[in-house]
Design an enzyme around this catalytic site. Structure first.
Site, PDB file in Angstrom:
ATOM      1  N   HIS A  96       0.803  -1.148   0.324  1.00  0.00           N
ATOM      2  CA  HIS A  96       0.200   0.030   0.256  1.00  0.00           C
ATOM      3  C   HIS A  96       0.093   1.156   0.219  1.00  0.00           C
ATOM      4  O   HIS A  96       2.352   1.092   0.428  1.00  0.00           O
ATOM      5  CB  HIS A  96      -0.901   0.342   1.016  1.00  0.00           C
ATOM      6  CG  HIS A  96      -1.791   1.033   1.043  1.00  0.00           C
ATOM      7  ND1 HIS A  96      -1.970   2.434   1.208  1.00  0.00           N
ATOM      8  CD2 HIS A  96      -3.135   0.987   0.926  1.00  0.00           C
ATOM      9  CE1 HIS A  96      -3.391   2.516   1.460  1.00  0.00           C
ATOM     10  NE2 HIS A  96      -3.865   2.206   1.002  1.00  0.00           N
ATOM     11  N   GLU A 145      -4.204   2.209  -6.966  1.00  0.00           N
ATOM     12  CA  GLU A 145      -4.367   3.740  -6.226  1.00  0.00           C
ATOM     13  C   GLU A 145      -3.756   4.498  -6.516  1.00  0.00           C
ATOM     14  O   GLU A 145      -2.540   5.013  -5.656  1.00  0.00           O
ATOM     15  CB  GLU A 145      -4.170   2.828  -5.169  1.00  0.00           C
ATOM     16  CG  GLU A 145      -5.052   1.618  -4.144  1.00  0.00           C
ATOM     17  CD  GLU A 145      -5.356   1.802  -2.584  1.00  0.00           C
ATOM     18  OE1 GLU A 145      -6.819   1.559  -2.583  1.00  0.00           O
ATOM     19  OE2 GLU A 145      -4.203   2.197  -1.575  1.00  0.00           O
TER      20      GLU A 145
HETATM   21  P1  13P Z   1     -10.711   5.395   0.390  1.00  0.00           P
HETATM   22  O1  13P Z   1     -11.464   5.166  -0.048  1.00  0.00           O
HETATM   23  O2  13P Z   1     -10.145   6.849   2.217  1.00  0.00           O
HETATM   24  O3  13P Z   1      -9.693   6.925  -0.095  1.00  0.00           O
HETATM   25  O4  13P Z   1      -9.021   4.524   0.210  1.00  0.00           O
HETATM   26  C1  13P Z   1      -8.470   4.403  -0.165  1.00  0.00           C
HETATM   27  C2  13P Z   1      -7.679   3.004  -0.181  1.00  0.00           C
HETATM   28  O5  13P Z   1      -6.134   3.247   0.651  1.00  0.00           O
HETATM   29  C3  13P Z   1      -8.020   1.728   0.134  1.00  0.00           C
HETATM   30  O6  13P Z   1      -6.781   0.720   0.863  1.00  0.00           O
END
Ligand code: 13P
Length: 220
Positions: A96, A145
């Site tokens: 992440h 992401e």
């Molecule tokens: P948000 O949905 O709070 O933007 O976070 C996304 C995330 O990092 C999921 O791993």
């Protein structure tokens, strides 16, 4: 019909009592469908209790960890090895951007974590931040992401996410499954999962609220 993943990443939130309250509300409301894979990823504190609550309730919920050790059993103080987690979790979120930024995780460390998951029958979900992020060997599920979209309320466009998903499929493997994370909520989830190359969502903030998460699952 394609499998759709809806994965709740609670990050560093929820006491055991709060986690169990969420499970008791969300568990009975998850639509039972073979192609819907709903996964909850609590912090380590609540994994064991959440696992029990899912089993006792017979809920169609899988359990995930938000990270794990790049090493096996042994003298690695503070680390949670895949071999010990495998009796609890089905999946682990790896790489992440918050771990890369705050804990100095490198692509090499993430590749070692993927090896550990595969050796212990845990599904690795590797987060990639852009086109150039490597996807370690053996990883079949990837979360795109983009950093600007995380926790900002400013999600990427479904069309761009679909384009990115196709780029990863072309580069790595056409069978790779790509999910999207970054400010997903019950209002925008449909726009992502209806794109042909997107296989689900990884939800941060909006997953903390049981009612909002139920809405997301129902929409999907
Ligand atoms: P948000 O949905 O709070 O933007 O976070 C996304 C995330 O990092 C999921 O791993």
């Amino acid at each position: 019909m394609k499998n759709i993943w809806v994965i709740a990443n609670w990050k560093s939130n929820k006491t055991i009592a709060e986690a169990l309250d969420w499970i008791s509300k969300v568990g009975p409301q998850i639509p039972k469908a073979d192609n819907l894979k709903v996964v909850v990823c609590p912090a380590f504190n609540a994994l064991s209790e959440v696992k029990k609550a899912i089993e006792v309730g017979g809920f169609p919920l899988m359990l995930g960890a938000q990270d794990l050790s790049p090493f096996g059993l042994g003298a690695y103080t503070g680390e949670e090895p895949a071999e010990l987690l495998s009796s609890f979790v089905d999946l682990a979120i790896l790489g992440h951007s918050e771990r890369r930024k705050n804990f100095g995780e490198t692509d090499e460390i993430i590749a070692k974590k993927v090896e550990q998951t595969l050796a212990n029958k845990i599904i690795p979900l590797v987060c990639v931040q852009g086109e150039e992020t490597p996807v370690p060997e053996g990883c079949k599920l990837v979360a795109y992401e983009p950093i600007f979209a995380i926790g900002s309320g400013n999600s990427d466009t479904p069309e761009n996410v679909n384009r990115m998903a196709n780029l990863f499929k072309q580069r790595i493997d056409s069978d790779l499954k790509i999910i999207y994370g970054g400010s997903v909520n019950s209002g925008n989830v449909k726009s992502f999962i209806t794109q042909e190359a997107i296989s689900g969502v990884l939800v941060g903030n909006a997953s903390l609220d049981a009612q909002e998460f139920i809405k997301i699952c129902r929409t999907v």
